[in-house]
Design an enzyme around this catalytic site. Structure first.
Site, PDB file in Angstrom:
ATOM      1  N   LYS A 182      93.333  21.303 -17.237  1.00 54.96           N
ATOM      2  CA  LYS A 182      93.790  22.472 -17.393  1.00 54.96           C
ATOM      3  C   LYS A 182      93.484  23.332 -15.979  1.00 54.96           C
ATOM      4  O   LYS A 182      92.696  23.943 -15.770  1.00 54.96           O
ATOM      5  CB  LYS A 182      92.521  23.373 -18.106  1.00 54.96           C
ATOM      6  CG  LYS A 182      92.984  23.091 -19.772  1.00 54.96           C
ATOM      7  CD  LYS A 182      92.202  24.140 -20.461  1.00 54.96           C
ATOM      8  CE  LYS A 182      91.519  23.333 -21.947  1.00 54.96           C
ATOM      9  NZ  LYS A 182      90.679  24.246 -22.410  1.00 54.96           N
ATOM     10  N   ASP A 221      88.216  21.173 -17.220  1.00 53.07           N
ATOM     11  CA  ASP A 221      88.356  22.681 -17.332  1.00 53.07           C
ATOM     12  C   ASP A 221      88.143  23.449 -16.176  1.00 53.07           C
ATOM     13  O   ASP A 221      88.942  23.738 -15.069  1.00 53.07           O
ATOM     14  CB  ASP A 221      87.487  22.904 -18.555  1.00 53.07           C
ATOM     15  CG  ASP A 221      87.839  24.459 -19.206  1.00 53.07           C
ATOM     16  OD1 ASP A 221      89.014  24.830 -19.014  1.00 53.07           O
ATOM     17  OD2 ASP A 221      86.937  24.927 -19.648  1.00 53.07           O
TER      18      ASP A 221
HETATM   19  P1  IMP Z   1      84.169  21.709 -17.274  1.00 58.01           P
HETATM   20  O1  IMP Z   1      82.950  21.543 -16.690  1.00 58.01           O
HETATM   21  O2  IMP Z   1      84.370  23.238 -17.262  1.00 58.01           O
HETATM   22  O3  IMP Z   1      85.284  21.145 -16.369  1.00 58.01           O
HETATM   23  O4  IMP Z   1      84.522  21.369 -18.757  1.00 58.01           O
HETATM   24  C1  IMP Z   1      84.473  20.020 -18.966  1.00 58.01           C
HETATM   25  C2  IMP Z   1      83.962  19.513 -20.440  1.00 58.01           C
HETATM   26  O5  IMP Z   1      84.359  20.808 -21.330  1.00 58.01           O
HETATM   27  C3  IMP Z   1      84.788  18.698 -20.928  1.00 58.01           C
HETATM   28  O6  IMP Z   1      84.506  17.058 -20.752  1.00 58.01           O
HETATM   29  C4  IMP Z   1      84.810  18.823 -22.574  1.00 58.01           C
HETATM   30  O7  IMP Z   1      83.693  18.293 -23.132  1.00 58.01           O
HETATM   31  C5  IMP Z   1      84.750  20.401 -22.558  1.00 58.01           C
HETATM   32  N1  IMP Z   1      86.220  21.112 -22.782  1.00 58.01           N
HETATM   33  C6  IMP Z   1      86.913  21.613 -21.909  1.00 58.01           C
HETATM   34  N2  IMP Z   1      87.940  22.233 -22.576  1.00 58.01           N
HETATM   35  C7  IMP Z   1      87.888  21.662 -23.657  1.00 58.01           C
HETATM   36  C8  IMP Z   1      88.910  21.872 -24.805  1.00 58.01           C
HETATM   37  O8  IMP Z   1      90.106  22.521 -24.867  1.00 58.01           O
HETATM   38  N3  IMP Z   1      88.400  21.145 -25.766  1.00 58.01           N
HETATM   39  C9  IMP Z   1      87.345  20.413 -26.173  1.00 58.01           C
HETATM   40  N4  IMP Z   1      86.535  20.380 -25.008  1.00 58.01           N
HETATM   41  C10 IMP Z   1      86.798  21.102 -23.933  1.00 58.01           C
END
Ligand code: IMP
Length: 188
Positions: A144, A115
């Site tokens: 994403k 994300d």
């Molecule tokens: P980041 O550190 O912002 O890249 O987030 C990554 C983590 O956020 C992933 O391993 C998921 O656990 C959670 N995450 C991000 N987007 C989603 C989503 O759409 N659904 C469920 N979990 C998400």
């Protein structure tokens, strides 16, 4: 569609729409395993690090496909928490249940979804500071890109998706929906 799955979807108001079926995920995982197999030497083990809990279903499928290709795949697990409900908590907490043996090894981090990129950036930095791996590559089932804040290199990406909150195939909303055998858009 399998009638049991149709039933689940029709009876849960939070499931807006199926984004990827099990078959689509399975096919994509085969493609990813082919790409990964081309970029690691076959005569060295791959240490596959599963980012708990969300990556578990994808991790097990991917490791099986890599094993079918003739790789020795060693398991490691790391627990990372950054989300509360559908919002990022902004902090990334890493927990290991034991020291990892990844010095001089080829490492593949396996994630369910990227994300902002904060989780993977922190994990990669942590592994490089604490250990001396030969190589670290990252594979995620979903990406994403529109939400990215950190520009960590993602080596293997299954599907790029729009800015929707998704559930199923490991992904949760407050710990629910992880065991669904498909990925769906979550409706608040
Ligand atoms: P980041 O550190 O912002 O890249 O987030 C990554 C983590 O956020 C992933 O391993 C998921 O656990 C959670 N995450 C991000 N987007 C989603 C989503 O759409 N659904 C469920 N979990 C998400």
């Amino acid at each position: 569609m399998n009638p049991d799955i149709k039933n689940i979807i029709e009876n849960d108001a939070h499931i807006q729409k199926v984004m990827f079926t099990y078959d689509q995920i399975n096919h994509k995982t085969i493609e990813l395993a082919c790409d990964i197999a081309r970029s690691f030497p076959i005569d060295k083990p791959i240490v596959a690090i599963c980012v708990l809990k969300g990556a578990v279903p994808f991790y097990s499928l991917l490791c099986q496909k890599l094993s079918e290709k003739g790789f020795q795949v060693d398991f490691e697990f790391v627990r990372i928490r950054s989300y509360i409900g559908t919002d990022s908590s902004g902090t990334v907490e890493i927990r290991l249940d034991r020291e990892m043996d990844i010095d001089d090894k080829n490492v593949l981090i396996v994630e369910d979804i990227v994300d902002t990129g904060a989780t993977l950036e922190k994990l990669k930095r942590f592994l490089n500071e604490k250990h001396s791996p030969n190589d670290i590559k990252i594979c995620t089932l979903l990406d994403k890109p529109s939400r990215r804040l950190k520009d960590t290199k993602i080596d293997f990406i299954g599907f790029e998706i729009p800015d929707e909150f998704v559930i199923g195939f490991g992904m949760d909303c407050d710990q629910k929906y992880r065991a669904l055998p498909f990925i769906a858009i979550y409706k608040q």
